[in-house]
Design a protein around this motif. Structure first.
Motif, short mmCIF file in Angstrom:
data_model
loop_
_atom_site.label_atom_id
_atom_site.label_comp_id
_atom_site.label_asym_id
_atom_site.label_seq_id
_atom_site.Cartn_x
_atom_site.Cartn_y
_atom_site.Cartn_z
N THR A 1 0.86 -1.17 0.00
CA THR A 1 0.00 0.00 0.00
C THR A 1 0.90 1.22 0.00
O THR A 1 1.78 1.34 0.86
CB THR A 1 -0.91 0.02 1.24
N GLY A 2 0.70 2.13 -0.95
CA GLY A 2 1.58 3.28 -1.10
C GLY A 2 1.00 4.53 -0.47
O GLY A 2 -0.19 4.80 -0.58
N LEU B 1 2.66 10.54 -5.82
CA LEU B 1 2.04 9.23 -5.71
C LEU B 1 3.08 8.18 -5.40
O LEU B 1 4.25 8.29 -5.82
CB LEU B 1 1.33 8.85 -7.02
N VAL B 2 2.65 7.12 -4.69
CA VAL B 2 3.42 5.88 -4.54
C VAL B 2 2.44 4.77 -4.89
O VAL B 2 1.51 4.49 -4.14
CB VAL B 2 3.94 5.71 -3.10
N VAL B 3 2.66 4.13 -6.04
CA VAL B 3 1.66 3.21 -6.59
C VAL B 3 2.22 1.78 -6.59
O VAL B 3 3.17 1.48 -7.33
CB VAL B 3 1.27 3.61 -8.03
N PRO B 4 1.67 0.88 -5.78
CA PRO B 4 2.14 -0.52 -5.77
C PRO B 4 1.73 -1.24 -7.05
O PRO B 4 0.60 -1.11 -7.51
CB PRO B 4 1.45 -1.11 -4.54
N VAL B 5 2.67 -2.01 -7.60
CA VAL B 5 2.41 -2.84 -8.79
C VAL B 5 3.14 -4.16 -8.58
O VAL B 5 4.35 -4.23 -8.72
CB VAL B 5 2.91 -2.16 -10.09
N GLY B 6 2.40 -5.21 -8.25
CA GLY B 6 3.04 -6.50 -7.99
C GLY B 6 4.08 -6.36 -6.89
O GLY B 6 3.79 -5.88 -5.80
#
Length: 408
Positions: free
Chosen positions: A149-150, A186-191
């Motif tokens: 979670t970002g 933004l801090v966007v989780p991807v996998g």
């Protein structure tokens, strides 16, 4: 245009008082443990036959309350500091206080196994605070027991990735915290990765790839004025001034696709995306009557003109191509996502809230929509497929300032 990020590391993973109230909930989960079988199970949680849908709300003073939509019972979860904003992943509430983010576990969640679902119920809990300064922007995935979670703090510039699996065990654990130039990022989780924005001059302009431990991977994509993110079944969307980036995992790597607005798009950009959780189609406003719909499977935008000035729009993503909108006069409109035609509408349910500067929340579910009326002290359940009929109304004694549908 497509960029690839090679895998370097794997991630281990109301005061709302309604017409009746239950006693305070426990402040920590009863029996935390690791996920049992890869199906979203947590020790101490009960697997049940149907989704435990509810409306979890936070009022202006920070009081957290949960309304069970199945039996209409109410649980007083506790209190957080007075919030300035709130985000959710369908289980957790992330309350932005301006001096950090307080995390609330609603205790209900759904685990998506693609072709079927698992449903769980546990004790709700207040998990604690993620320290930070300034407005916090939270980005989640569609899993409440794995991944990351970002959180991006605009004042301090800190970029934080939380371990979501640790959250499911009642623990707030930071996988990384990166210092940046302060900006609304933004801090966007991807996998097993995260995409982190960096400020490039006054506009802000890059999305940079990081491992779960915060190491740079070499991926960098331009994105002028990054704002707005949402995760669909296809991948994570990041809004940019000229369109959107779509990040997803393919063959063990993160791939970033650029989806520009059509050449005939008017000036403006979407800064907030909404949909029925997990569905591939998302929607947002680039202006009061400028609706933009993004199909993340087709990598294509649809531009529509709204029949009235709007406050919010959300894509249902059903077989009927339904679009829900909240108008500036407080009505909920049921629109066609194909041509913007009005199929049905409610009376002006939240006119007082909109006129007074409050921010009603409109949530799309598979069968219902939920609308909050802070000034009206009401929550509305709307059957959008049945002529926008108001199916249920829940009166509250205090204003439901921030609302999340949980158990999804």
């Amino acid at each position: 245009m497509r960029s690839r990020l090679l895998p370097l590391i794997t991630l281990a993973a109301l005061s709302l008082a309604l017409t009746s109230c239950a006693g305070p909930a426990a402040q920590s989960p009863a029996a935390p443990s690791t996920p049992a079988d890869g199906h979203g199970a947590i020790a101490g949680a009960e697997e049940v036959a149907e989704p435990q849908l509810g409306l979890t709300t936070v009022d202006d003073a920070g009081r957290v309350t949960h309304l069970d939509l199945l039996d209409e019972s109410v649980t007083d979860i506790g209190a957080v500091a007075a919030p300035e904003g709130m985000a959710t992943d369908g289980r957790y509430l992330f309350a932005d206080t301006g001096d950090g983010v307080e995390v609330v576990d609603s205790g209900v969640w759904t685990w998506d196994h693609v072709d079927h679902f698992h449903y769980y119920r546990a004790e709700p809990a207040l998990l604690g605070t993620v320290e930070g300064h300034g407005t916090a922007t939270v980005a989640t995935t569609n899993s409440s027991t794995t991944g990351g979670t970002g959180i991006s703090f605009s004042g301090s510039g800190d970029a934080v990735l939380l371990d979501t699996e640790a959250l499911s065990k009642g623990e707030i654990r930071e996988l990384f915290r990166i210092e940046r130039t302060p900006h609304a990022g933004l801090v966007v989780p991807v996998g097993s990765f995260a995409l982190v924005t960096e400020a490039d001059g006054e506009a802000g302009g890059s999305v940079v790839g990081h491992t779960a431990h915060g190491e740079r991977t070499g991926l960098r994509e331009s994105c002028v004025a990054p704002s707005g993110t949402i995760t669909t079944r296809v991948g994570a969307v990041i809004g940019c001034a000229d369109g959107a980036l779509l990040a997803h995992v393919e063959d063990g790597a993160v791939v970033v696709d650029r989806i520009p607005y059509p050449e005939d798009a008017p000036a403006g950009a979407v800064t907030s995306f909404h949909n029925r959780e997990g569905r591939p189609t998302v929607a947002g406003l680039a202006g009061p009557t400028d609706i933009r719909i993004l199909d993340t499977r087709a990598r294509a935008w649809t531009l529509l003109t709204a029949p009235a000035p709007l406050v919010q729009v959300t894509a249902v993503g059903d077989e009927d191509d339904t679009l829900l909108a909240l108008a500036e006069d407080g009505r909920v409109l049921v629109l066609s996502a194909l041509d913007g035609a009005v199929r049905a509408e409610t009376a002006p349910l939240v006119a007082e809230s909109v006129a007074g500067g409050a921010t009603p929340v409109l949530i799309a579910d598979q069968h219902r929509a939920y609308l909050s009326g802070p000034a009206e002290h009401r929550l509305f359940e709307i059957d959008y497929a049945d002529g926008a009929r108001v199916a249920r109304t829940f009166d509250t004694t205090d204003a439901p300032a921030f609302v999340a549908e949980t158990g999804r």
